[in-house]
Each structure stands twice: as C-alpha cells, then as structure tokens.
Design an enzyme around this catalytic site. Structure first.
Site, short mmCIF file in Angstrom:
data_model
loop_
_atom_site.label_atom_id
_atom_site.label_comp_id
_atom_site.label_asym_id
_atom_site.label_seq_id
_atom_site.Cartn_x
_atom_site.Cartn_y
_atom_site.Cartn_z
CB ALA A 156 -1.38 14.79 -3.34
CB SER A 212 -1.10 7.55 -5.55
OG SER A 212 -2.29 7.82 -5.55
N GLY A 213 -2.36 8.06 -8.08
CA GLY A 213 -2.51 7.21 -9.12
C GLY A 213 -3.80 7.03 -9.17
CB VAL A 253 -9.68 4.34 -6.49
CG1 VAL A 253 -9.47 3.54 -4.42
CG2 VAL A 253 -11.24 5.05 -5.68
CG ASP A 254 -8.58 6.05 -1.44
OD1 ASP A 254 -9.46 5.22 -1.09
OD2 ASP A 254 -7.32 4.61 -0.58
CB CYS A 311 6.49 9.00 2.70
SG CYS A 311 5.86 9.70 0.52
CB CYS A 340 7.24 3.01 -3.62
SG CYS A 340 7.57 4.22 -2.85
#
Length: 368
Positions: free
Chosen positions: A6, A8-9, A11-12, A101, A193
C-alpha cells in the site's frame, strides 16, 4: 510470497515496499484513491490522498522496478470513513478516522481485493511489529502506530506485513536517501485527509447543519447556546462560547455531550477524570484466549493516554477498571488493550468506548 504494498506516497510505505522486495517477495505497489475529488485535495496538505501523493508513489515504484496501480476505493471511503465520522460526531462521539480507514479500507477493502486476485499479504508502512500472529508496539516510541491497528482481527493479521516496525524513523529516512527516494525528507501526514484545511468544525457544520443546544455547568446552570454538539469534544477547553472561567477562576472543560438533548456540559479539570471504561465492538478480545479477568494496560488515544487497568470481559463488551485516572476519554474512541512485556508491549485487542464512569476516591487499587 506475492504481496501488495500500500503506497501512500510517503517515506514509510516506500521503504516498506523496498524491504519486502529485498526479502524476495513479488511486490506490486498500489495507491489508494480515496478522494472523490482528488484535485480538490491541495498539495502539501500533509494528508495522503492528493494527486501529488499519487505521483510520489508512482515515482517510488518506478525506482524500485515494481508495477504500480491505482485502486479506487473512494465510494467505500466515503461510506465507511467520512460518513461514519460525521454520524459519530452527530451523536456526540469522537471518532478516529485513521483507525476506521485501517479497519474498513486498508485491511478490509484492500486486503479482500488483494486476496481475491491471488496475493498473499498486504504490506504497509505502519510502525508495529508482527510475528507469528503476535503484534507488538513498534520499537520507535515516538512513532508507534499499533494503536490504530487494534481494530484488526486474527484473519486480517495473518495476511499483513509491517516491515518498518523494527526501525526508528530517522533510520527509515536515511534508508530512503540511500535508495535515492525523493520522498526521503517528505513531511509526515498529520491532517485528516478529507479535511485538508484542518477546520473540522466547519466541515462538520457543512455536513450536519445547525442543531442548536445549550452549554451547561456540571451543576446544571445554563451558560451559553451552541450551534451543534459536533463542535465539541470531551476535554475541549477553547471555543466553548462561555464568557470567562468558572467562579473559582479555574478553566472550564467539556466533560459530557448529550446529543439527544443537545446539551454540552462543562466543568473543572478534575471532572474529566475517568476510572472505568466500557467498550464494545470487540476485536481479538476473547475469554477463551485471555481469560475472563486479567491485568493489562489500556490506551485511548493514538499518542498517549496509557494506564494500567483490570479488564473484565462480559459477553460482547469489556469493562476496564483503571488503576490510574485518565482525562478526556470520549465515546467513539478506541480502547486498545496491551499486555506489558519487556520485548515490547503485546497488543491483545480493542473495543470502541461506549460509556465511562468517574474516578472515585479509593479507585485504582484493585487488581485481578
């Protein structure tokens, strides 16, 4: 294994995907399209749903040489997260949309689709550790995210991977820099978000409308009027619409919200102290596994709010008798239960807070 990362864009999730690839798994990257109007989510909102985030995720996948896809879960997200958020505030609760979420989108919708397509697991950048079905806190105390994963069940955990949970955040950023990832210094996401401007009260007002009610003291004195209980949370100090502090000069806090009558009650700091929590909608809390009564620690917020407690499982709910008082505990929050352990606290399960009782003199000495 064949796994879905997954993306998210951030770093993690980027380093998590890289580590899964390095471990020899067959990895594809998937960015979740959650906004029904992504062009309206401003760049730099510190969320995870903007077009900018999607582009960052694509670039990371290109650099890793793995396929990249965008899966549209915007309808599910609206129904299961946004609508749930609004409905919870409407009835006087304080929900955690990131937790919802995780429960409904990342580890239900995403995981279900991944399994249906023949993949074995979902990989995310959450700071938590999972081994042989046992989840522990992440080693980075400042970044531990096990709390928002407390809503997962055993079947979901059997198909999860959290590759960054054994590493502290500065080292994750350094690893991303070594891999040449442009997201290495990207700020963490903090905003809700779907409310990128951060004005939660204005958002709720636009969804719910005016529902006037009264602000009262714990003694029943009417102090002010308000436009809707959704503008308040337990423990709130500012924006109460009340002129000045209490008669004793002490600040006032929201201590209770009754959506059925539109009443918001305010009192002193000590009026916020809670000694017992009742939670329902249990996940992974089973008397057959844990026993009917046991000592534990309970956490009621994503960051902080951890105290020792005695848990008593009663059918579809759990009673948590706190050994120390907690303040600012609200219905709708998750009560996540841990077993203290020298190798990192073990997450036993969670429930949704449905009731609380005040802290009383002599409380806190009980043990299982």
């Amino acid at each position: 294994m064949r796994v879905v990362a997954a993306m998210s864009g951030g770093v993690d999730s980027s380093v998590a995907a890289a580590r899964a690839l390095e471990e020899g798994h067959e990895v594809i990257g998937v960015h979740l399209a959650l906004s029904q109007s992504p062009e309206a989510v401003r760049a730099g909102s510190r969320g995870c749903c903007s077009l900018e985030d999607s582009a960052d995720a694509r670039r990371v996948c290109d650099s890793l040489g793995i396929p990249f896809y965008v899966w549209d879960f915007s309808d599910r997200f609206k129904a299961d997260v946004i609508d749930n958020f609004v409905e919870s505030y409407e009835i006087g609760e304080t929900p955690n949309p990131c937790l919802r979420c995780n429960e409904k989108i990342k580890f239900e919708a995403l995981l279900d689709r991944s399994i249906a397509l023949g993949f074995d697991a979902v990989v995310t950048g959450h700071y938590a550790r999972l081994h042989d079905g046992v989840m522990r806190r992440g080693v980075d105390d400042n970044k531990d995210q096990s709390y928002v994963l407390g809503v997962l069940d055993d079947e979901q955990l059997a198909h999860c991977m959290f590759p960054v949970g054994d590493t502290v955040k500065p080292d994750i950023r350094e690893e991303a820099r070594d891999l040449g990832m442009g997201v290495a210094s990207k700020p963490d996401s903090h905003d809700i978000c779907f409310i990128p401007d951060g004005n939660t009260q204005a958002f709720l007002g636009s969804q719910i409308g005016l529902r006037p009610g009264m602000v009262k003291s714990v003694d029943g004195e009417t102090l002010a009027e308000h436009d809707g209980v959704y503008g308040f949370t337990i423990g709130q100090r500012k924006g109460l619409g009340v002129a000045g502090p209490a008669a004793d000069g002490q600040p006032r806090y929201v201590t209770d919200i009754d959506a059925s009558t539109g009443t918001v009650t305010v009192g002193g700091r000590d009026d916020l102290r809670v000694g017992r929590i009742t939670a329902d909608r249990l996940k992974r809390l089973d008397p057959a596994t844990h026993g009917t009564t046991f000592d534990c620690e309970v956490q009621v917020r994503a960051h902080g709010g951890v105290v020792p407690a005695t848990a008593t499982l009663t059918g579809e709910s759990v009673e948590l008798d706190l050994h120390e008082p907690l303040r600012g505990v609200a219905r709708g929050q998750a009560a996540v239960v841990y077993l203290p352990d020298e190798d990192g606290d073990i997450l036993l399960g969670s429930g949704t807070i449905c009731a609380t009782a005040p802290w009383t003199a002599g409380a806190g000495v009980q043990t299982a």
